[in-house]
Design a protein around this motif. Structure first.
Motif, PDB file in Angstrom:
ATOM      1  N   THR A   1     -45.014-114.702  14.792  1.00 36.40           N
ATOM      2  CA  THR A   1     -46.217-114.953  13.986  1.00 36.40           C
ATOM      3  C   THR A   1     -46.277-116.417  13.568  1.00 36.40           C
ATOM      4  O   THR A   1     -47.338-117.044  13.592  1.00 36.40           O
ATOM      5  CB  THR A   1     -46.235-114.042  12.743  1.00 36.40           C
ATOM      6  OG1 THR A   1     -46.178-112.667  13.163  1.00 36.40           O
ATOM      7  CG2 THR A   1     -47.500-114.245  11.925  1.00 36.40           C
ATOM      8  N   ALA A   2     -45.114-116.966  13.184  1.00 38.99           N
ATOM      9  CA  ALA A   2     -45.049-118.385  12.810  1.00 38.99           C
ATOM     10  C   ALA A   2     -45.395-119.261  14.011  1.00 38.99           C
ATOM     11  O   ALA A   2     -46.173-120.216  13.900  1.00 38.99           O
ATOM     12  CB  ALA A   2     -43.665-118.717  12.274  1.00 38.99           C
ATOM     13  N   ASP A   3     -44.823-118.934  15.174  1.00 41.86           N
ATOM     14  CA  ASP A   3     -45.124-119.677  16.410  1.00 41.86           C
ATOM     15  C   ASP A   3     -46.612-119.639  16.727  1.00 41.86           C
ATOM     16  O   ASP A   3     -47.222-120.658  17.058  1.00 41.86           O
ATOM     17  CB  ASP A   3     -44.373-119.053  17.592  1.00 41.86           C
ATOM     18  CG  ASP A   3     -43.017-119.700  17.819  1.00 41.86           C
ATOM     19  OD1 ASP A   3     -42.783-120.796  17.293  1.00 41.86           O
ATOM     20  OD2 ASP A   3     -42.194-119.096  18.512  1.00 41.86           O
ATOM     21  N   ASP A   4     -47.182-118.441  16.640  1.00 40.15           N
ATOM     22  CA  ASP A   4     -48.592-118.265  16.994  1.00 40.15           C
ATOM     23  C   ASP A   4     -49.522-119.008  16.038  1.00 40.15           C
ATOM     24  O   ASP A   4     -50.628-119.399  16.416  1.00 40.15           O
ATOM     25  CB  ASP A   4     -48.956-116.775  17.023  1.00 40.15           C
ATOM     26  CG  ASP A   4     -48.326-116.054  18.222  1.00 40.15           C
ATOM     27  OD1 ASP A   4     -47.838-116.750  19.131  1.00 40.15           O
ATOM     28  OD2 ASP A   4     -48.320-114.814  18.235  1.00 40.15           O
ATOM     29  N   SER A   5     -49.083-119.187  14.797  1.00 36.98           N
ATOM     30  CA  SER A   5     -49.888-119.942  13.835  1.00 36.98           C
ATOM     31  C   SER A   5     -50.174-121.342  14.366  1.00 36.98           C
ATOM     32  O   SER A   5     -51.242-121.917  14.117  1.00 36.98           O
ATOM     33  CB  SER A   5     -49.160-120.063  12.491  1.00 36.98           C
ATOM     34  OG  SER A   5     -48.987-118.796  11.907  1.00 36.98           O
ATOM     35  N   VAL A   6     -49.205-121.875  15.115  1.00 33.98           N
ATOM     36  CA  VAL A   6     -49.349-123.213  15.686  1.00 33.98           C
ATOM     37  C   VAL A   6     -49.947-123.143  17.089  1.00 33.98           C
ATOM     38  O   VAL A   6     -50.907-123.841  17.421  1.00 33.98           O
ATOM     39  CB  VAL A   6     -47.987-123.943  15.722  1.00 33.98           C
ATOM     40  CG1 VAL A   6     -48.111-125.304  16.387  1.00 33.98           C
ATOM     41  CG2 VAL A   6     -47.434-124.080  14.304  1.00 33.98           C
ATOM     42  N   ASP A   7     -49.383-122.259  17.934  1.00 35.14           N
ATOM     43  CA  ASP A   7     -49.759-122.240  19.352  1.00 35.14           C
ATOM     44  C   ASP A   7     -51.175-121.739  19.606  1.00 35.14           C
ATOM     45  O   ASP A   7     -51.818-122.138  20.587  1.00 35.14           O
ATOM     46  CB  ASP A   7     -48.774-121.371  20.143  1.00 35.14           C
ATOM     47  CG  ASP A   7     -47.373-121.974  20.175  1.00 35.14           C
ATOM     48  OD1 ASP A   7     -47.240-123.169  19.850  1.00 35.14           O
ATOM     49  OD2 ASP A   7     -46.422-121.238  20.506  1.00 35.14           O
ATOM     50  N   GLU A   8     -51.669-120.853  18.748  1.00 37.00           N
ATOM     51  CA  GLU A   8     -52.980-120.251  18.999  1.00 37.00           C
ATOM     52  C   GLU A   8     -54.126-121.034  18.361  1.00 37.00           C
ATOM     53  O   GLU A   8     -55.283-120.622  18.444  1.00 37.00           O
ATOM     54  CB  GLU A   8     -52.998-118.796  18.510  1.00 37.00           C
ATOM     55  CG  GLU A   8     -52.092-117.889  19.350  1.00 37.00           C
ATOM     56  CD  GLU A   8     -52.162-116.436  18.928  1.00 37.00           C
ATOM     57  OE1 GLU A   8     -52.855-116.146  17.919  1.00 37.00           O
ATOM     58  OE2 GLU A   8     -51.526-115.596  19.588  1.00 37.00           O
ATOM     59  N   ASN A   9     -53.787-122.127  17.699  1.00 34.93           N
ATOM     60  CA  ASN A   9     -54.817-122.981  17.091  1.00 34.93           C
ATOM     61  C   ASN A   9     -54.702-124.388  17.670  1.00 34.93           C
ATOM     62  O   ASN A   9     -53.597-124.895  17.863  1.00 34.93           O
ATOM     63  CB  ASN A   9     -54.659-123.017  15.568  1.00 34.93           C
ATOM     64  CG  ASN A   9     -54.892-121.654  14.937  1.00 34.93           C
ATOM     65  OD1 ASN A   9     -55.999-121.125  14.957  1.00 34.93           O
ATOM     66  ND2 ASN A   9     -53.841-121.058  14.377  1.00 34.93           N
TER      67      ASN A   9
END
Length: 285
Positions: free
Chosen positions: A49-57
């Protein structure tokens, strides 16, 4: 009162995340006793979830906003006021079952913020500091689960493994990181010392100088893998296979890059299924 069924559903939600994003980790950690495996899935789901906060934006402002939201949710969790969501309900069960520490969870979020405000690290020490926050922190998160009965402090070993794995990621993804993100994680001090220019990296030149820099980081990763291995006997008996297998499969990526003549630009380096089976068989302790 949370029902047994809803707890199972919460962990099933987390399990799907690790199964979707990391088949090798899932294969290794699914061999743990069910309660421990579920705890690992929940921790992985938080990190994802932390990774996706960066990667998906795309925009840094949106990335920071997503991380601020996750930090706020972690603050609520720290005060036992977590939001009603499968991830946080699963993590609450984990924290109620094991002697968990919140600090590495906050460290993980700090690592994600470092990624947003990224600048090429100057020294190998800078690379390792970054690697601690994004990956060594994960080792610390997992420690109360996989070394719950140890009489020896395995914290440094868990951090060494996490940092070694992150260095391996960096070495595997040199081309992808530059091509897709415009990022160079190889330390600028080593690039300058070896006389390897950014223009050469941009055009995917695998020179003697590039190999020299790559090997400096790879050999440091090997030292850290070895430091971890010295402690494998101190991890819980029921967890040793999962941890050792994960370490050895990841270490195998370094061998794969070498066998492919250091091409981490055009090739996707990975451990083949056949090699993975051999590593996993050798990891039975």
């Amino acid at each position: 009162m949370t029902s047994t069924m809803s707890v199972r559903d919460d962990f099933a939600y987390c399990e799907q995340i690790i199964k979707r994003h990391s088949k090798s980790f899932y294969y290794a950690f699914s061999r743990l006793p069910e309660e421990k495996a579920q705890a690992v899935y929940a921790i992985y789901a938080f990190c994802r979830t932390a990774d996706d906060s960066v990667d998906e934006n795309q925009e840094s402002e949106t990335q920071l906003s997503a991380l601020d939201k996750l930090t706020s949710e972690l603050n609520h969790f720290a005060n036992r006021q977590e939001i009603d969501h499968p991830l946080w309900r699963a993590l609450r069960t984990v924290f109620d079952s094991y002697d968990m520490d919140l600090e590495p969870f906050y460290d993980q979020l700090k690592g994600q913020r470092m990624d947003i405000s990224f600048s090429t690290p100057r020294t190998l020490e800078d690379v390792e500091t970054y690697s601690y926050y994004v990956a060594g922190s994960v080792g610390r998160m997992l420690l109360p689960i996989i070394a719950s009965t140890s009489t020896r402090d395995c914290t440094d070993a868990a951090i060494s493994l996490g940092v070694a794995m992150q260095l391996t990621n960096i070495l595997r993804d040199v081309g992808e990181d530059y091509r897709d993100k415009g990022r160079i994680y190889l330390p600028s001090q080593e690039l300058q010392k070896a006389g390897y220019r950014v223009e050469q990296l941009a055009s995917a030149q695998i020179t003697v100088s590039f190999i020299e820099i790559w090997e400096i980081l790879a050999q440091r990763a090997e030292v850290l893998y070895d430091e971890f291995l010295e402690f494998i006997g101190d991890f819980d008996k029921d967890s040793q296979f999962a941890v050792l297998a994960s370490a050895q499969v990841y270490r195998g990526i370094l061998t794969s890059v070498r066998q492919n003549d250091y091409d981490c630009f055009a090739r996707k380096n990975f451990v083949t299924k056949r090699e993975m089976i051999r590593i996993l068989a050798d990891s039975i302790v």
